[in-house]
Design a protein around this motif. Structure first.
Motif, PDB file in Angstrom:
ATOM      1  N   LYS A 200       0.827  -1.204   0.000  1.00 10.66           N
ATOM      2  CA  LYS A 200       0.000   0.000   0.000  1.00 10.66           C
ATOM      3  C   LYS A 200       0.861   1.255   0.000  1.00 10.66           C
ATOM      4  N   ILE A 201       0.402   2.290  -0.680  1.00 12.69           N
ATOM      5  CA  ILE A 201       1.136   3.547  -0.793  1.00 12.69           C
ATOM      6  C   ILE A 201       0.997   4.368   0.480  1.00 12.69           C
ATOM      7  N   GLU A 202       2.115   4.901   0.954  1.00  9.51           N
ATOM      8  CA  GLU A 202       2.110   5.852   2.065  1.00  9.51           C
ATOM      9  C   GLU A 202       2.282   7.253   1.486  1.00  9.51           C
ATOM     10  N   LYS A 203       1.557   8.211   2.037  1.00  7.20           N
ATOM     11  CA  LYS A 203       1.577   9.568   1.498  1.00  7.20           C
ATOM     12  C   LYS A 203       2.979  10.150   1.449  1.00  7.20           C
ATOM     13  N   ALA A 204       3.813   9.819   2.425  1.00  6.97           N
ATOM     14  CA  ALA A 204       5.175  10.362   2.469  1.00  6.97           C
ATOM     15  C   ALA A 204       5.994   9.961   1.255  1.00  6.97           C
ATOM     16  N   GLU A 205       5.642   8.850   0.623  1.00  7.26           N
ATOM     17  CA  GLU A 205       6.385   8.399  -0.559  1.00  7.26           C
ATOM     18  C   GLU A 205       6.203   9.337  -1.741  1.00  7.26           C
ATOM     19  N   ALA A 206       5.168  10.158  -1.710  1.00  4.49           N
ATOM     20  CA  ALA A 206       4.853  11.032  -2.846  1.00  4.49           C
ATOM     21  C   ALA A 206       5.658  12.331  -2.832  1.00  4.49           C
ATOM     22  N   GLU A 207       6.528  12.515  -1.854  1.00  4.33           N
ATOM     23  CA  GLU A 207       7.333  13.736  -1.800  1.00  4.33           C
ATOM     24  C   GLU A 207       8.522  13.645  -2.755  1.00  4.33           C
ATOM     25  N   LEU A 208       8.654  14.625  -3.642  1.00  2.00           N
ATOM     26  CA  LEU A 208       9.789  14.710  -4.544  1.00  2.00           C
ATOM     27  C   LEU A 208      10.944  15.404  -3.834  1.00  2.00           C
ATOM     28  N   LEU A 209      12.145  14.852  -3.999  1.00  2.00           N
ATOM     29  CA  LEU A 209      13.344  15.410  -3.379  1.00  2.00           C
ATOM     30  C   LEU A 209      14.356  15.773  -4.456  1.00  2.00           C
ATOM     31  N   CYS A 210      14.862  16.982  -4.380  1.00  2.00           N
ATOM     32  CA  CYS A 210      15.767  17.462  -5.421  1.00  2.00           C
ATOM     33  C   CYS A 210      17.151  16.840  -5.349  1.00  2.00           C
ATOM     34  N   ASP A 211      17.485  16.158  -4.239  1.00  2.00           N
ATOM     35  CA  ASP A 211      18.788  15.494  -4.163  1.00  2.00           C
ATOM     36  C   ASP A 211      18.726  14.063  -4.684  1.00  2.00           C
ATOM     37  N   ARG A 212      17.635  13.743  -5.392  1.00  2.00           N
ATOM     38  CA  ARG A 212      17.534  12.478  -6.116  1.00  2.00           C
ATOM     39  C   ARG A 212      17.450  12.785  -7.608  1.00  2.00           C
ATOM     40  N   SER A 213      17.620  11.772  -8.437  1.00  2.00           N
ATOM     41  CA  SER A 213      17.707  12.002  -9.876  1.00  2.00           C
ATOM     42  C   SER A 213      16.386  12.472 -10.461  1.00  2.00           C
TER      43      SER A 213
END
Length: 302
Positions: A200-213
């Motif tokens: 199941k998807i957790e909401k926190a997984e939907a955050e985009l981080l600029c220090d990733r590709s």
């Protein structure tokens, strides 16, 4: 043909429409609180069943003895299951002559579980499928009857792919149900050694981080659009991203590389934010957001 239909999400809608004339009962999840007011909302499947004039049951637990007795009294030819949200007990499956027939949105045995469509996009897969499966009491572990494969578009979001797979699922079920009801159909056991899980998807997984590709984060945007909704934590607050595109531009992480369209640097690339929604405000174009926030080239946004 006498069928009982188990489903909850939008993935289940086209197949329910296709079999509406043969479905005596629809089973879906109970109404759940949703929205700002947290009012109880019926599932999409319940709304469609009511529109079609089909009786609906919403058990909290489908394995409860009272509900199983209700199913057994229906004496259905088969259960069709699509995006229901509960694992069905063996007694539930045995309540119909041909058991449970599941429509699952993945290339089984890959992505068993609750979120196969989102997980395959998140992982950058180029292909997926709808699997038609004879259910057992495990989580998507039953024998496969047929698989309909399809390529995933490079910009296709979860919502777009789910809608497309839902139509494929309906066609697949319509193709096979007449043979299934006679007992004349193939069943291929899954190779458990190749199985992967799609939790199941957790909401926190939907955050985009600029220090990733940029490649990985664009896949993250696609996987969680429209739900639960990709977002960036910025110097101006959380920013929901409704529409985006990956671009070949490069620049410092978290820095504005363009304001028209609004483009932000990630590792090894950049992403254009085409439509966004600041906290407490309506959707707007990334360009309008940049103008309203007085962003300039080189501004640090993240």
């Amino acid at each position: 043909m006498s069928l009982i239909y188990f489903g909850t999400g939008s993935f289940a809608l086209p197949a329910l429409r296709a079999f509406a004339g043969s479905v005596s009962l629809v089973v879906t999840q109970p109404d759940r609180p949703s929205g700002r007011g947290m009012r109880l909302q019926p599932s999409q499947v319940k709304l469609l069943a009511q529109e079609l004039g089909i009786r609906v049951e919403t058990p909290e637990k489908s394995r409860s003895p009272e509900f199983v007795e209700l199913l057994e009294a229906e004496d259905a030819d088969a259960l069709i299951v699509a995006s229901y949200g509960q694992i069905l007990s063996q007694r539930v499956l045995d309540s119909a002559k041909r058991g449970g027939i599941n429509l699952h949105g993945s290339l089984l045995p890959k992505y068993r579980g609750a979120a196969p469509i989102q997980r395959c996009i998140l992982n950058g897969d180029l292909e997926t499928a709808v699997a038609l499966m004879q259910m057992d009491k495990g989580m998507d572990t039953g024998d496969v009857i047929d698989i309909a494969r399809t390529e995933i578009g490079t910009d296709e979001t979860y919502g777009e792919l789910q809608d497309r797979l839902a139509l494929i699922a309906a066609d697949l079920a319509v193709k096979w149900m007449p043979r299934i009801l006679t007992g004349d159909y193939p069943r291929s056991p899954q190779d458990g050694n190749l199985a992967t899980i799609a939790p199941k998807i957790e909401k926190a997984e939907a955050e985009l981080l600029c220090d990733r590709s940029a490649f990985d984060e664009y896949n993250r945007f696609r996987a969680f659009t429209p739900g639960p909704g990709a977002f960036l934590r910025t110097t101006l607050g959380a920013l929901r991203i409704w529409s985006a595109r990956r671009t070949g531009m490069t620049g410092p992480q978290g820095v504005v590389l363009s304001t028209s369209p609004l483009t932000i640097g990630f590792v090894d690339g950049a992403i254009q934010l085409l439509e966004v929604q600041p906290e407490g405000k309506k959707k707007m174009s990334g360009k309008d957001f940049a103008n309203g926030a007085r962003l300039r080239l080189g501004s640090l946004l993240v």
